[in-house]
Design an enzyme around this catalytic site. Structure first.
Site, PDB file in Angstrom:
ATOM      1  CB  CYS A 136      40.624  25.229  43.429  1.00  0.00           C
ATOM      2  SG  CYS A 136      39.460  25.283  44.791  1.00  0.00           S
TER       3      CYS A 136
ATOM      4  CE1 TYR B 275      47.824  38.066  27.912  1.00  0.00           C
ATOM      5  CE2 TYR B 275      47.183  39.705  29.516  1.00  0.00           C
ATOM      6  CZ  TYR B 275      46.965  39.058  28.480  1.00  0.00           C
ATOM      7  OH  TYR B 275      45.942  39.198  27.881  1.00  0.00           O
TER       8      TYR B 275
END
Ligand code: PLP
Ligand code: LYS
Length: 433
Positions: A360, A333
Site C-alpha cells: 500500500c 535509493y
C-alpha cells in the site's frame, strides 16, 4: 537484461543454474530469491586469487550484511573467506552455522553490552571499534570476563565517494568511526595502545557502497597509509593491520560501469606495495570486505504477474506478487534494475511499463518505465542483480510473507530459507487480552 553466471536462454525461457524459471516457480512458489551458487563461488575465488601480495598477508572478509543465511555461511567457509558481522543476529547466525569464530570480524557503530559480551564469549577474531567511548565499554566487558581481544579502530579518512548519499560513509559528518582530522586523534590512539585488555592491531576505513569510480578507493588507501605513518611516528603505534572495507560497484542496469574487481584488486596491491616503500612503512596485513560484489549479480528474483492496468493518464502497470517488502532499494535509493518476462524471453520488448508491487505505497515500484515483453497474468517476471541487500533488507510491511531463498547449481535447487508461512507471521505475537 544482461545475463550473469549460469544464466542462459533456452526454449524461450530464462534458465539459472540449469533450471528454467518456470520449473523454479512451480517447485518453490513465488516470489522467489534465486541464488546462483557457482557465480558466488567464482567471485569469492576471484577476490582471493587477485588480492594477494608477497609483501604482506591479505584477508578477504565477506560483508555478510549483503546477504546472510546459514547456507551462505557454509559457502563462505568452503572458500576460506572470513566474515564481517554487525549485529548480535548476524553473529548468532554465523556461530550457529558452525563458521570458525576466529575468522569473524565484528562491526557496528553502537554495539550493545550484550553484543560485546557475545563477541568475547564466542571468541571471535577481531572487533572493529567505532569510537573512543566504545573502547571504554569494551575494556569493561573484557575486564569482567578476564579476556583480551584484538581490535581495529574504525577511522574516517574524509573521502567523498560518488554514490547515493545514503550509502556514503566517509563524509565529515558520517556517523561511522573517528575522524583522522579530529584534534584529539593522537590521544585517542594512545589511549587504545595503553588499554589493558585490548590489542590495537591497526585501522579500518570504508568509504561507502556501490562506488564505480576507483579514484576514491586509491585516495582512501593513500590517506590511510599516511595516517598510519603519522601514528607510528607520533603516537607509538606498533604492529599494523589495514582494513580498507568494501564498496565495489556492480552492474544493475544499462550504463552501470561495474568495477572489474580482479583488475582492481591487483592494482590496489601494486599501489599499496609501492606506497609502503615511498612512505617507509610496513604493514602486517591488508584486509578488504566485499559484500555486494560477491552476491549481487548472483541473485535473481522471480515474481508472478497478477495482471496489468492502464491508468487514466495512459501509464501502464504490470503488477507482481512481491514488491518493496522483498526489494526496498528502488524506494529507498531510487535504485534501478533490469527485468524480463522469463517464460517468453525471446519475444520483443516493446511494451513500455512500470512494474509495481502489492504494497500500500505508490512508491512500491520495482522497475520504472522499462520496455518489457507484453506481460499477462501468470507470467514470470525475473529481476536480475537482486542478490545483495534485498533478502537482507526485507520487511514486515503489509504482512506480506517473505519469499523463499533457493540456491541453484548444475540443474539442482536447494532451499536455503523456507518461504514464510502465515503461521510464521503470528509466531511471536502475543494476545494482549
Ligand atoms: C564496514 C563495511 N564493510 C563492508 C561493507 C560492504 O560494502 P559492499 O557491499 O558495498 O561491498 C559495508 C557496507 O557498505 C560496510 O559498511
Ligand atoms: N544497503 C545498501 C548499502 C549499504 C551498505 C552497508 N553499509 C544498498 O542496498 O545498497
Amino acid at each position: 537484461m544482461r545475463l550473469f553466471g549460469s544464466m542462459e536462454i533456452k526454449d524461450n525461457q530464462l534458465y539459472i543454474g540449469g533450471i528454467s524459471s518456470k520449473e523454479l516457480v512451480e517447485k518453490h512458489g513465488s516470489p522467489l530469491y534465486v541464488m546462483d551458487e557457482a557465480l558466488i563461488s567464482k567471485n569469492m575465488e576471484t577476490f582471493k586469487a587477485a588480492f594477494k601480495s608477497d609483501r604482506f598477508q591479505t584477508e578477504v572478509v565477506y560483508a555478510s550484511k549483503a546477504f546472510l543465511t546459514t547456507g551462505m555461511c557454509q559457502i563462505v567457509d568452503r572458500h576460506g573467506l572470513s566474515m564481517d558481522v554487525v549485529s548480535g543476529g548476524e553473529l548468532f547466525t554465523v556461530k550457529s552455522a558452525g563458521f570458525p569464530m576466529e575468522k569473524v570480524h565484528m562491526h557496528g557503530n553502537n554495539k550493545t553490552w550484550e553484543e560485546l559480551e557475545m563477541c568475547l564469549d564466542y571468541g571471535i577474531g577481531e572487533i572493529i571499534v567505532d569510537n573512543r567511548d566504545e573502547l571504554d565499554k569494551l575494556e569493561r566487558v573484557c575486564r569482567e570476563k578476564g579476556k583480551k581481544i584484538n581490535v581495529l579502530l574504525r577511522v574516517n579518512p574524509g573521502i567523498e565517494a560518488h554514490t547515493h548519499e545514503y550509502i556514503q560513509t566517509s563524509t565529515y559528518s558520517s556517523k561511522f568511526g573517528e575522524s583522522i582530522f579530529d584534534e584529539n586523534i593522537k590521544d585517542i590512539i594512545k589511549k587504545f595502545i595503553a588499554a589493558e585488555h585490548v590489542e590495537l592491531k591497526g585501522f579500518h576505513c570504508h568509504i561507502g557502497s556501490q562506488i564505480f569510480d576507483e579514484k576514491p578507493f586509491f585516495a582512501a588507501m593513500d590517506t590511510m597509509l599516511k595516517f598510519i605513518k603519522q601514528m607510528k611516528d607520533e603516537a607509538g603505534l606498533d604492529t599494523t593491520v589495514l582494513n580498507l572495507g568494501g564498496g565495489f560497484g556492480v552492474y544493475y542496469f544499462d550504463g552501470d560501469d561495474a568495477v572489474d574487481f580482479e583488475k582492481f584488486c591487483k592494482e590496489m596491491i601494486k599501489d599499496l606495495e609501492s606506497k609502503l616503500d615511498e612512505y617507509e612503512i610496513d604493514l602486517d596485513k591488508v584486509i578488504i570486505e566485499p559484500g555486494r560484489s560477491i552476491v549481487a549479480n548472483a541473485g535473481t528474483t522471480l515474481y508472478t504477474v497478477g495482471g496489468t492496468k492502464v491508468t487514466y493518464s495512459g501509464k501502464k502497470y504490470v503488477f507482481v506478487d512481491g514488491g518493496m517488502t522483498d526489494n526496498i532499494r528502488p524506494a529507498l535509493y531510487q535504485a534501478e534494475y533490469e527485468g524480463v518476462i522469463a517464460n517468453r524471453i525471446n519475444e520483443k520488448t516493446e511494451d513500455l511499463v512500470t512494474v509495481a508491487g502489492k504494497c500500500c505505497e505508490s512508491g512500491d515500484l520495482l522497475l520504472r518505465d522499462v520496455y518489457l515483453q507484453e506481460a499477462k497474468e501468470g507470467d514470470i517476471l525475473a529481476i536480475s542483480t537482486t542478490g545483495a541487500y534485498n533478502y537482507s533488507m526485507a520487511s514486515n510491511y503489509n504482512r506480506i510473507r517473505k519469499p523463499a531463498v533457493v540456491f541453484v547449481k548444475d540443474g539442482e535447487s536447494k532451499v536455503a530459507v523456507k518461504r514464510e508461512s502465515y503461521e510464521d507471521l503470528i509466531r511471536n505475537d502475543l494476545k494482549l487480552y
